[in-house]
Motif scaffolding. Structure first.
Motif, PDB file in Angstrom:
ATOM      1  N   VAL A  97       0.297  -1.502   0.229  1.00  0.00           N
ATOM      2  CA  VAL A  97      -0.235   0.047  -0.248  1.00  0.00           C
ATOM      3  C   VAL A  97       0.762   1.633   0.072  1.00  0.00           C
ATOM      4  O   VAL A  97       0.615   1.992  -0.602  1.00  0.00           O
ATOM      5  CB  VAL A  97      -0.679  -0.298   0.821  1.00  0.00           C
ATOM      6  CG1 VAL A  97      -1.401   1.616   1.243  1.00  0.00           C
ATOM      7  CG2 VAL A  97      -2.377  -1.123   1.005  1.00  0.00           C
ATOM      8  N   HIS A  98       1.919   0.930   0.518  1.00  0.00           N
ATOM      9  CA  HIS A  98       3.130   2.731   0.686  1.00  0.00           C
ATOM     10  C   HIS A  98       3.593   2.831  -0.684  1.00  0.00           C
ATOM     11  O   HIS A  98       3.655   3.696  -0.757  1.00  0.00           O
ATOM     12  CB  HIS A  98       3.559   2.534   1.942  1.00  0.00           C
ATOM     13  CG  HIS A  98       3.572   2.310   3.544  1.00  0.00           C
ATOM     14  ND1 HIS A  98       3.332   3.721   3.707  1.00  0.00           N
ATOM     15  CD2 HIS A  98       2.894   1.571   4.607  1.00  0.00           C
ATOM     16  CE1 HIS A  98       2.706   3.330   4.879  1.00  0.00           C
ATOM     17  NE2 HIS A  98       2.318   3.111   5.359  1.00  0.00           N
ATOM     18  N   ILE A 105       1.521  10.761  -4.273  1.00  0.00           N
ATOM     19  CA  ILE A 105       2.265  11.496  -3.289  1.00  0.00           C
ATOM     20  C   ILE A 105       2.915  12.348  -2.978  1.00  0.00           C
ATOM     21  O   ILE A 105       3.113  13.430  -3.120  1.00  0.00           O
ATOM     22  CB  ILE A 105       1.748  11.536  -1.846  1.00  0.00           C
ATOM     23  CG1 ILE A 105       0.528   9.954  -1.568  1.00  0.00           C
ATOM     24  CG2 ILE A 105       1.475  11.597  -0.503  1.00  0.00           C
ATOM     25  CD1 ILE A 105       0.701   9.654  -0.349  1.00  0.00           C
ATOM     26  N   ALA A 106       4.251  12.077  -3.726  1.00  0.00           N
ATOM     27  CA  ALA A 106       5.284  12.877  -3.821  1.00  0.00           C
ATOM     28  C   ALA A 106       4.935  13.848  -5.509  1.00  0.00           C
ATOM     29  O   ALA A 106       5.790  15.042  -5.043  1.00  0.00           O
ATOM     30  CB  ALA A 106       6.290  11.652  -4.142  1.00  0.00           C
ATOM     31  N   LYS A 107       4.733  13.051  -6.076  1.00  0.00           N
ATOM     32  CA  LYS A 107       3.882  14.162  -7.183  1.00  0.00           C
ATOM     33  C   LYS A 107       3.496  15.026  -7.131  1.00  0.00           C
ATOM     34  O   LYS A 107       3.498  16.000  -7.236  1.00  0.00           O
ATOM     35  CB  LYS A 107       3.900  13.526  -8.299  1.00  0.00           C
ATOM     36  CG  LYS A 107       4.707  12.194  -8.842  1.00  0.00           C
ATOM     37  CD  LYS A 107       3.930  11.616 -10.386  1.00  0.00           C
ATOM     38  CE  LYS A 107       5.514  10.220 -10.375  1.00  0.00           C
ATOM     39  NZ  LYS A 107       4.048   9.526 -12.153  1.00  0.00           N
ATOM     40  N   ALA A 108       2.243  14.435  -5.847  1.00  0.00           N
ATOM     41  CA  ALA A 108       1.656  15.943  -5.560  1.00  0.00           C
ATOM     42  C   ALA A 108       1.950  16.669  -4.534  1.00  0.00           C
ATOM     43  O   ALA A 108       2.282  18.159  -4.713  1.00  0.00           O
ATOM     44  CB  ALA A 108       0.390  15.196  -4.701  1.00  0.00           C
ATOM     45  N   LYS A 121      -3.398  10.231   0.741  1.00  0.00           N
ATOM     46  CA  LYS A 121      -3.291   9.945   2.094  1.00  0.00           C
ATOM     47  C   LYS A 121      -4.163   9.505   2.864  1.00  0.00           C
ATOM     48  O   LYS A 121      -4.312   8.474   3.405  1.00  0.00           O
ATOM     49  CB  LYS A 121      -2.265  11.289   3.155  1.00  0.00           C
ATOM     50  CG  LYS A 121      -0.234  11.918   2.222  1.00  0.00           C
ATOM     51  CD  LYS A 121      -0.385  12.802   3.046  1.00  0.00           C
ATOM     52  CE  LYS A 121       0.879  13.259   2.272  1.00  0.00           C
ATOM     53  NZ  LYS A 121       1.124  14.744   2.903  1.00  0.00           N
ATOM     54  N   LYS A 122      -5.208  10.255   2.619  1.00  0.00           N
ATOM     55  CA  LYS A 122      -6.703   9.699   3.728  1.00  0.00           C
ATOM     56  C   LYS A 122      -7.252   7.930   2.631  1.00  0.00           C
ATOM     57  O   LYS A 122      -7.442   7.342   3.557  1.00  0.00           O
ATOM     58  CB  LYS A 122      -8.126  10.131   3.251  1.00  0.00           C
ATOM     59  CG  LYS A 122      -7.620  11.458   3.720  1.00  0.00           C
ATOM     60  CD  LYS A 122      -8.566  12.473   3.853  1.00  0.00           C
ATOM     61  CE  LYS A 122      -8.961  14.122   4.244  1.00  0.00           C
ATOM     62  NZ  LYS A 122      -9.287  14.629   4.393  1.00  0.00           N
ATOM     63  N   GLU A 123      -6.921   8.070   1.146  1.00  0.00           N
ATOM     64  CA  GLU A 123      -6.711   6.580   0.998  1.00  0.00           C
ATOM     65  C   GLU A 123      -5.820   5.526   1.656  1.00  0.00           C
ATOM     66  O   GLU A 123      -6.503   4.315   1.321  1.00  0.00           O
ATOM     67  CB  GLU A 123      -6.656   6.796  -0.536  1.00  0.00           C
ATOM     68  CG  GLU A 123      -7.734   8.042  -1.695  1.00  0.00           C
ATOM     69  CD  GLU A 123      -8.960   7.482  -1.335  1.00  0.00           C
ATOM     70  OE1 GLU A 123      -9.300   5.887  -1.193  1.00  0.00           O
ATOM     71  OE2 GLU A 123     -10.109   7.191  -1.104  1.00  0.00           O
ATOM     72  N   ASP A 125      -4.412   5.561   3.950  1.00  0.00           N
ATOM     73  CA  ASP A 125      -4.539   5.482   5.505  1.00  0.00           C
ATOM     74  C   ASP A 125      -5.848   4.992   5.348  1.00  0.00           C
ATOM     75  O   ASP A 125      -6.165   3.962   6.678  1.00  0.00           O
ATOM     76  CB  ASP A 125      -5.009   7.132   6.284  1.00  0.00           C
ATOM     77  CG  ASP A 125      -3.447   7.419   6.174  1.00  0.00           C
ATOM     78  OD1 ASP A 125      -1.859   6.950   6.012  1.00  0.00           O
ATOM     79  OD2 ASP A 125      -3.640   8.509   6.542  1.00  0.00           O
ATOM     80  N   LYS A 126      -6.499   5.067   4.781  1.00  0.00           N
ATOM     81  CA  LYS A 126      -8.454   4.757   4.391  1.00  0.00           C
ATOM     82  C   LYS A 126      -7.718   2.360   3.993  1.00  0.00           C
ATOM     83  O   LYS A 126      -8.416   1.328   5.195  1.00  0.00           O
ATOM     84  CB  LYS A 126      -9.336   4.692   3.934  1.00  0.00           C
ATOM     85  CG  LYS A 126     -10.366   3.902   3.985  1.00  0.00           C
ATOM     86  CD  LYS A 126     -11.533   4.141   2.928  1.00  0.00           C
ATOM     87  CE  LYS A 126     -12.604   3.583   2.615  1.00  0.00           C
ATOM     88  NZ  LYS A 126     -13.621   4.348   1.338  1.00  0.00           N
ATOM     89  N   LYS A 127      -6.694   1.944   3.459  1.00  0.00           N
ATOM     90  CA  LYS A 127      -6.858   0.836   3.049  1.00  0.00           C
ATOM     91  C   LYS A 127      -5.899   0.401   3.904  1.00  0.00           C
ATOM     92  O   LYS A 127      -6.263  -1.272   4.530  1.00  0.00           O
ATOM     93  CB  LYS A 127      -5.705   0.768   1.616  1.00  0.00           C
ATOM     94  CG  LYS A 127      -6.231   0.901   0.723  1.00  0.00           C
ATOM     95  CD  LYS A 127      -6.305   0.607  -0.741  1.00  0.00           C
ATOM     96  CE  LYS A 127      -6.980   0.672  -1.728  1.00  0.00           C
ATOM     97  NZ  LYS A 127      -5.785   0.650  -3.305  1.00  0.00           N
ATOM     98  N   ILE A 128      -4.870   0.956   4.732  1.00  0.00           N
ATOM     99  CA  ILE A 128      -4.031   0.676   5.770  1.00  0.00           C
ATOM    100  C   ILE A 128      -4.958   0.339   6.614  1.00  0.00           C
ATOM    101  O   ILE A 128      -5.234  -0.911   7.832  1.00  0.00           O
ATOM    102  CB  ILE A 128      -3.155   1.232   6.130  1.00  0.00           C
ATOM    103  CG1 ILE A 128      -2.189   1.902   5.188  1.00  0.00           C
ATOM    104  CG2 ILE A 128      -3.003   1.086   7.753  1.00  0.00           C
ATOM    105  CD1 ILE A 128      -1.414   3.113   5.607  1.00  0.00           C
ATOM    106  N   ARG A 129      -5.730   0.858   7.466  1.00  0.00           N
ATOM    107  CA  ARG A 129      -6.975   0.303   8.582  1.00  0.00           C
ATOM    108  C   ARG A 129      -7.450  -0.852   8.190  1.00  0.00           C
ATOM    109  O   ARG A 129      -7.956  -1.646   9.025  1.00  0.00           O
ATOM    110  CB  ARG A 129      -7.355   2.161   9.228  1.00  0.00           C
ATOM    111  CG  ARG A 129      -6.979   2.793   9.939  1.00  0.00           C
ATOM    112  CD  ARG A 129      -8.069   4.035  10.162  1.00  0.00           C
ATOM    113  NE  ARG A 129      -8.944   4.548   8.811  1.00  0.00           N
ATOM    114  CZ  ARG A 129      -8.465   5.146   8.205  1.00  0.00           C
ATOM    115  NH1 ARG A 129      -7.180   6.380   8.298  1.00  0.00           N
ATOM    116  NH2 ARG A 129      -9.256   5.668   7.442  1.00  0.00           N
ATOM    117  N   ALA A 130      -8.118  -1.012   6.870  1.00  0.00           N
ATOM    118  CA  ALA A 130      -8.425  -1.832   6.261  1.00  0.00           C
ATOM    119  C   ALA A 130      -7.989  -3.498   5.903  1.00  0.00           C
ATOM    120  O   ALA A 130      -8.685  -4.538   6.773  1.00  0.00           O
ATOM    121  CB  ALA A 130      -9.504  -1.718   5.018  1.00  0.00           C
ATOM    122  N   ILE A 131      -6.993  -3.399   6.116  1.00  0.00           N
ATOM    123  CA  ILE A 131      -5.700  -4.569   6.088  1.00  0.00           C
ATOM    124  C   ILE A 131      -5.588  -5.110   7.547  1.00  0.00           C
ATOM    125  O   ILE A 131      -5.823  -6.326   8.288  1.00  0.00           O
ATOM    126  CB  ILE A 131      -4.556  -4.034   5.468  1.00  0.00           C
ATOM    127  CG1 ILE A 131      -5.120  -4.022   4.003  1.00  0.00           C
ATOM    128  CG2 ILE A 131      -3.195  -4.987   5.855  1.00  0.00           C
ATOM    129  CD1 ILE A 131      -4.169  -3.632   2.813  1.00  0.00           C
TER     130      ILE A 131
END
Length: 732
Positions: A97-98, A105-108, A121-123, A125-131
């Motif tokens: 995920v990272h 994120i780096a490009k933005a 970053k929110k997306e 973190d959302k996937k990390i929490r789901a995992i």
């Protein structure tokens, strides 16, 4: 003539009717028989259509659990573990995920787009929490599995219905089904009457099932769908069938039912035609007495030149191939059915197969007939045995052992060439090119030189034989060593000399024949001329009585000489041919010679010759024809008196030597005889070449023939003017 032509036409008609009839019968048996005598349901075309309908029935009607049924399916620990670790363990999934969001994120952030960077970053973190939640709560994972199963089944059902529904609806016009879910009791069928009850018409096909599991007939590349269907595990009982009045032509797209019907009709037509041809051929056989196939005479003559082993091998191979093709076509004839073309699929294959049957039947029948004719004919059997490979091999082996050393040398050279051909590449493959070159230089070149030498010797022998056949004179072949070619050269040289001697003897015979004719003409003409001359003189009126008596005496003397000459010629011819009859008795050879000398006693006394006669005191008994042997002695003594040089001695000796009676006559000749003894035995050959003396020239020839008839030896030896005759006879 008309009857013969009619029988010939009947023979050709019988031959081709029988061949075509048998060919059609084989075609019917191999290609059309399954369609003629088997139901359509036994063919693979129908079976594949049935399997397709069964699959589509399971796909569209029997394998669709509802969403509520899917949610109720059990979830095991293995299911949870598979879902949780599908993409790896927790650290790996978090790392993925990272990695997935780090670049965006780096490009933005580089573009100073805070809004986009915050969204990513929110997306993340959302996937990390789901995992992380998946790895903390089994209940959470179970809920996700249920929702995933519902979504997968909806997608699978929509896809299967869209892909299979059209084909299923077409096949359902022919195939009928009725299945009951053994768990729920739900009924699935496409046949009901007006009141909703299932119809029970007559059936042409029916397949019943006690435990029908749709998932057994389904295949999916997604293991999750397979898992859902396995857990659902619906079991049905029921049947699939076809009514007798079903519109079978609706299956034509799938199983070619119309081709089956057409092929069945064509099969019976061809069977009737084949039996008609064979029946009419049998009628011709009985009516015109045609007992054999007619035709292919030139091929028959060529066929009989082939060794019997090859003929049998060709026939056996043809029968094996023919039967194999027929059996394979017969076995596969239920695989494909096409209109008119039987089971072979297309016009070219079907045509090739038909001509193959026709050619095979024709060649097999004629070969069998020719072989049977050969077996019945003793002359053909004898020729067949002589021309067989076994007989030829025997002749080769016998010829090999005539000169085995030559055969062994040929075998040695062939083996050496084979060894060299096999050995040289081994040196090359091992990298020893120089060794291979040296090996060939010191082995192949001597062998090549030896082969060229033998070839040269053989060419010389061949040229010598050709020259000899053409009558040309060539020098003798060199004879080196004791090999077969050397012995052949020696034999050819001997043959050449023999031919040369024979040619010289022939020339000599022609010369002597010419001399014989000349001498006979001279010796017969001389007394005959005298007789005619004196006869003319006697016709004159002025001839005195004294002259008349002188003329008559001369005519009488010449006539007797002519008679004696003709008698001698006749006797010489009879003796040379062996046609004379001998009257053999036991005779004292000493007494016979003494009597012969006594007959010439007066002539001996009057001659100016000195006779030296030596005979033994005892008897010398021999079994001879005394009269014929006396003639030999008479001729020898008479020749001595006529042709001996005056004032010389004559030696006559009789003795027993080496168990034989040997009489020797030696005198000095008055005339030069030359050195060719053999010519003295020729008829009409005389010592007086001018032929002025009395005599027929047949004496020695007759004497030699008489002695030969008595199994004796008559030899003449010339040493200058010394003439010597030796006569040898076996003692009784």
């Amino acid at each position: 003539m008309a009857t013969k032509l009619k029988n010939k036409k009947a023979g050709y008609l019988f031959t081709w009717l029988m061949i075509l009839g048998l060919s059609l019968l084989l075609l019917v048996i191999t290609v059309y028989r399954p369609m003629m005598f088997s139901a359509f349901e036994n063919f693979s075309g129908f079976k594949s259509t049935y399997y397709q309908f069964r699959y589509e029935l399971a796909m569209t009607k029997l394998s669709h659990p509802s969403s509520s049924q899917v949610r109720k399916l059990p979830i095991t620990k293995d299911d949870i573990h598979e879902f949780r670790y599908r993409y790896g363990d927790l650290p790996k999934q978090l790392s993925n995920v990272h990695s997935q969001f780090s670049d965006v994120i780096a490009k933005a952030e580089k573009a100073e787009d805070k809004k986009a960077a915050s969204y990513y970053k929110k997306e993340r973190d959302k996937k990390i929490r789901a995992i992380e939640k998946n790895f903390k709560s089994d209940a959470h994972v179970a809920r996700q599995i249920r929702e995933e199963r519902v979504a997968l089944m909806k997608k699978f059902q929509n896809t299967s219905l869209s892909n299979e529904q059209g084909s299923f609806n077409q096949l359902a016009k022919v195939f009928k089904y009725r299945f009951v879910n053994k768990k729920t009791g739900e009924v699935f069928t496409n046949v009901t009457d007006v009141q909703g009850k299932e119809k029970q018409p007559g059936k042409r096909f029916e397949k019943s099932f006690k435990n029908f599991s749709p998932d057994d007939y389904l295949s999916s590349g997604d293991k999750r769908i397979t898992r859902i269907l396995t857990l659902w595990g619906a079991q049905y009982s029921g049947k699939i069938y076809i009514n007798r009045d079903a519109p079978m032509d609706q299956l034509d797209v799938y199983s070619n039912y119309r081709a089956y019907v057409h092929s069945k009709f064509i099969g019976f037509v061809l069977l009737a035609l084949a039996l008609t041809m064979i029946g009419y051929a049998s009628f011709l056989l009985r009516k015109h007495r045609v007992f054999s196939l007619v035709g292919f005479q030139k091929i028959s003559r060529l066929y009989h030149r082939i060794p019997i082993e090859l003929r049998l091998m060709v026939l056996a191979l043809e029968l094996v191939i023919f039967l194999t093709v027929i059996i394979s076509v017969g076995v596969s004839s239920t695989s494909y059915v096409y209109p008119v073309f039987g089971s072979l699929g297309n016009l070219s294959n079907f045509t090739f197969y038909n001509f193959g049957i026709l050619g095979a039947v024709t060649t097999v029948l004629f070969q069998i007939q020719w072989l049977l004719k050969m077996i019945r004919d003793p002359e053909q059997r004898s020729q067949c045995r002589k021309g067989s490979i076994i007989a030829q091999t025997g002749e080769i082996i016998n010829g090999f052992f005539i000169a085995p050393f030559t055969g062994l040398k040929v075998l040695f050279i062939v083996a050496a060439i084979f060894f060299l051909g096999m050995s040289a590449p081994l040196f090359s493959m091992s990298g020893s090119v120089v060794a291979a070159f040296l090996f060939l230089i010191f082995t192949a070149l001597p062998l090549l030189w030896l082969a060229l030498k033998r070839a040269t010797q053989f060419n010389r022998v061949f040229n010598q034989a050709s020259a000899l056949a053409a009558g040309e004179e060539e020098p003798d072949l060199p004879v080196q060593g004791r090999g077969s070619i050397s012995r052949l050269s020696q034999s050819l040289n001997t043959l050449k000399h023999g031919v040369k001697s024979s040619r010289n003897a022939q020339l000599k015979s022609e010369r002597l024949k010419t001399e014989l004719i000349t001498n006979v003409s001279h010796d017969l003409r001389t007394p005959l001329t005298s007789i005619i001359t004196y006869n003319d003189l006697l016709r004159k009126s002025d001839v005195s009585d004294a002259e008349r008596q002188d003329y008559l005496a001369i005519i009488d003397r010449k006539a007797k000489r002519l008679k004696r000459l003709i008698d001698d010629l006749f006797d010489a011819s009879k003796m040379a041919s062996g046609a004379i009859e001998l009257h053999k008795t036991k005779v004292n050879l000493t007494e016979l010679l003494t009597q012969a000398l006594a007959e010439y006693d007066e002539a001996i006394q009057q001659s100016k010759l000195s006779f030296r006669i030596k005979t033994p005191n005892e008897e010398i008994p021999v079994i001879v024809d005394g009269q014929k042997l006396w003639r030999v002695f008479d001729n020898m003594i008479g020749n001595i008196i006529k042709y001996s040089l005056e004032g010389t001695r004559v030696y006559i000796t009789l003795e027993v030597k080496n168990g034989e009676a040997m009489a020797t006559f030696k005198n000095i000749t008055k005339y030069e005889l030359g050195d060719n003894v053999d010519e003295l035995f020729e008829r009409f050959k005389r010592g007086d070449a001018s032929r002025h003396t009395e005599g027929s020239g047949l004496g020695l020839a007759i004497a030699k023939s008489i002695i030969d008839l008595h199994d004796g030896v008559f030899e003449i030896d010339l040493d200058g003017d010394l003439f010597k005759v030796v006569i040898k006879l076996p003692i009784a």
